[in-house]
Design an enzyme around this catalytic site. Sequence first.
Site, mmCIF file in Angstrom:
data_model
loop_
_atom_site.group_PDB
_atom_site.id
_atom_site.type_symbol
_atom_site.label_atom_id
_atom_site.label_comp_id
_atom_site.label_asym_id
_atom_site.label_seq_id
_atom_site.Cartn_x
_atom_site.Cartn_y
_atom_site.Cartn_z
ATOM 1 N N GLY A 174 0.789 -1.218 0.000
ATOM 2 C CA GLY A 174 0.000 0.000 0.000
ATOM 3 C C GLY A 174 0.823 1.270 0.000
ATOM 4 O O GLY A 174 0.272 2.353 -0.117
ATOM 5 N N SER A 201 3.429 -11.081 -4.839
ATOM 6 C CA SER A 201 2.328 -10.873 -5.775
ATOM 7 C C SER A 201 2.707 -9.787 -6.770
ATOM 8 O O SER A 201 3.697 -9.084 -6.606
ATOM 9 C CB SER A 201 1.080 -10.452 -5.014
ATOM 10 O OG SER A 201 1.345 -9.252 -4.325
ATOM 11 N N ILE A 204 -1.618 -5.012 -6.916
ATOM 12 C CA ILE A 204 -3.075 -5.064 -6.870
ATOM 13 C C ILE A 204 -3.596 -3.629 -6.955
ATOM 14 O O ILE A 204 -4.247 -3.252 -7.907
ATOM 15 C CB ILE A 204 -3.562 -5.783 -5.596
ATOM 16 C CG1 ILE A 204 -3.001 -7.213 -5.568
ATOM 17 C CG2 ILE A 204 -5.086 -5.818 -5.567
ATOM 18 C CD1 ILE A 204 -3.271 -7.967 -4.292
ATOM 19 N N THR A 210 6.251 -6.525 -5.854
ATOM 20 C CA THR A 210 7.635 -6.995 -5.871
ATOM 21 C C THR A 210 7.895 -7.881 -7.090
ATOM 22 O O THR A 210 8.956 -7.807 -7.712
ATOM 23 C CB THR A 210 7.943 -7.762 -4.567
ATOM 24 O OG1 THR A 210 7.828 -6.848 -3.479
ATOM 25 C CG2 THR A 210 9.342 -8.342 -4.583
ATOM 26 N N ASP A 264 -12.256 -7.257 1.685
ATOM 27 C CA ASP A 264 -11.062 -7.982 2.085
ATOM 28 C C ASP A 264 -11.239 -8.334 3.562
ATOM 29 O O ASP A 264 -10.707 -7.661 4.434
ATOM 30 C CB ASP A 264 -9.845 -7.062 1.874
ATOM 31 C CG ASP A 264 -8.569 -7.849 1.661
ATOM 32 O OD1 ASP A 264 -8.621 -9.086 1.722
ATOM 33 O OD2 ASP A 264 -7.516 -7.224 1.446
#
Lengths: 390, 390
Positions: A174, A201, A204, A210, A264
């Site tokens: 984030g 991942s 998003i 990364t 989430d």
Amino acid sequence: MVWIKLRVKIFNVEIGELRSVVNVEDAEKIGVTTRDRVKISAEGGHVVTLVSITNSREVSGPGEIGVFADVLKRVSLEDGDEVDVTYVPPPPSVSLIKKKMAGGRLTSEEVEAIIRDAYEGFLSDVELTAFILALEYRGMDVDEVESLTKAMASVGNRLDFGDSLVVDKHGIGGVPGTSKDSLIIVPIVASAGLLIPKTSSRAIMSPAGTADTMEVLAPVDLTAEEIVEITKRVGGVIAWTASANLSPVDSVFIERVEYPLSVDPESLIYASIMSKKYAAGIRRLLLDIPVGPEAKVESMRDARRIGRNMADLGERLGIHTEVAISYGGQPVGRCVGPALEAREALEILASGGKGSRSIVEKAVALAGILLEMGGVAPIGYGEKAARSIL
Amino acid sequence: MVWIKLRVKIFNVEIGELRSVVNVEDAEKIGVTTRDRVKISAEGGHVVTLVSITNSREVSGPGEIGVFADVLKRVSLEDGDEVDVTYVPPPPSVSLIKKKMAGGRLTSEEVEAIIRDAYEGFLSDVELTAFILALEYRGMDVDEVESLTKAMASVGNRLDFGDSLVVDKHGIGGVPGTSKDSLIIVPIVASAGLLIPKTSSRAIMSPAGTADTMEVLAPVDLTAEEIVEITKRVGGVIAWTASANLSPVDSVFIERVEYPLSVDPESLIYASIMSKKYAAGIRRLLLDIPVGPEAKVESMRDARRIGRNMADLGERLGIHTEVAISYGGQPVGRCVGPALEAREALEILASGGKGSRSIVEKAVALAGILLEMGGVAPIGYGEKAARSIL
């Protein structure tokens, strides 16, 4: 139980659900209505699909059953094949989802049944959404979250490093610019003799995950075997979680429900992260929680709660977990975006640590904690050791 | 905004959603991922669909866009047509659903936007499920329920009886054998000079809905015009709600979400019943709530709460609503099932009220209240008047 014989008609298109289509006349014979399920028995095996009913003889006339391409992955069928078809009730996992919707507590076997069916594609969008929203509104206790984490790990690949001490760092994202810290931390930790198979991942909500940043320098779509092999050979790797098929049901939840609805559930945040670490064979985990007004975690209070819950969950899984709460109030380092961040990380590595203090200090501090956790630096000397390796 | 030109390829099958399929190469060009939406502009108009992405050149190759048959109801397309395609964000109703999921309060305009999009088929199964479950877990206040009721009525047909006094009785079902009471009540009330256009559902969980039982004697799949015409001519009718297209979005909710998940949010119970009465032009409504251990409503306490809420909602809609709480502890009358119940009702009508007391007394009592509510019997004399008509 009424079985009828139908001829297969293949619709050569995937729709993301196991679904077949029968004519209204045949639907009445077997007693099904739209969104019920049918079992299709063919020579080569059988499959359960959701069923749609059509009036159109052109689509599926009486005596025909249309099947979408998704179904062909489960059982081999060809146009004109004769199959036996009957009504079947929803799988038990649907009642278990209803139990959670009503606020019930799920046993580990019950959680496993839901996760297995979600992974196999046996649940409709409606049922899957109900499960995720039941987690959002009803929550899960610690036992349930542990079950969820293990169940999610169990349906994918597992990395096996034998008795080696495997460590990892995970950042709750984030904050722009943080994707590069792993590119600095992983080499330091690997140089010190620990194994660090870092799976990440893609982006998003942020400019770069990364995996995106690492991909500028090297392929990240590695198989589970490749990750184990490279890690054993050179001590560390940065790879994409999805291609290694670690906790693959996580991306099912994200793509089908969480992303479209921007939800989430907290229990799923924990299970999502820890199921991948559990599947990757991690024994010691450093969790980095950046806190800031625009970060995923906005208050110290939330960061402490999340950190405590993750550490508790980690202990239950045999993953010793420590938490670092970091400053997430502004971008880290000087660059944002995969290519620029990859270059910035390389320059820091090549220059022995010259660069923006906000990224160098963070990477060295986190690497230092990992060295201490891995027992290759005395407590209190990890940061110094990390700096000297860099 | 990137537009690309694609050639239409029709998949001649309905899937219950507006959906199209593009090749991964074209998806990247317009920047869409699975479950995003695209706008398709053709010569004859345009349509917004959910989009699936395929790798298969056989399904939708580069330059092609596959469309399911549902889409053809919105815009006329043929195989090979050239269309312009671009990404569009989700409709505003999706953010409004998220607002309700987060516990927000919806204005009447916001509720209307959601209902309109649900009716038009613009919402995916995931989004529709999220809306229903947000109602289940977050609830709605009385203003929101009023908005929901009016919005649901507004997307379907409305019956217009001018200034005539139109009355109705609605039973909250769940007790076997009750489907026949309307077959006795409607003729009594119509004989007394009131208009009673009774629209009913088919069985959901019970052996017979009123529409099923009436259908043994006469067709019930009447249009809105036929219901008005027959009611004006003979004073009353018993018809199937669905064919009259009254509050049609109710069956969308039931078929796509409520039935598969066995959920029925309380706000939607109220809106479902009252939107149909509002659309049918009812001015005075008698609500029958059977209470019993196997009935839909199990306690007097619940019955009183539901009755009070329905009466409050009725006043807001201009429908004066009275509530009768009846005995739902065992089946009503001697017969259960459409054919037997139809015969039992006919025998009671033909014999001037001979038959099982449990059904005759109930029908006469409810008809009597309606006669009083309609002003054709003095207060306290309705039951006597109903009995003498029978």
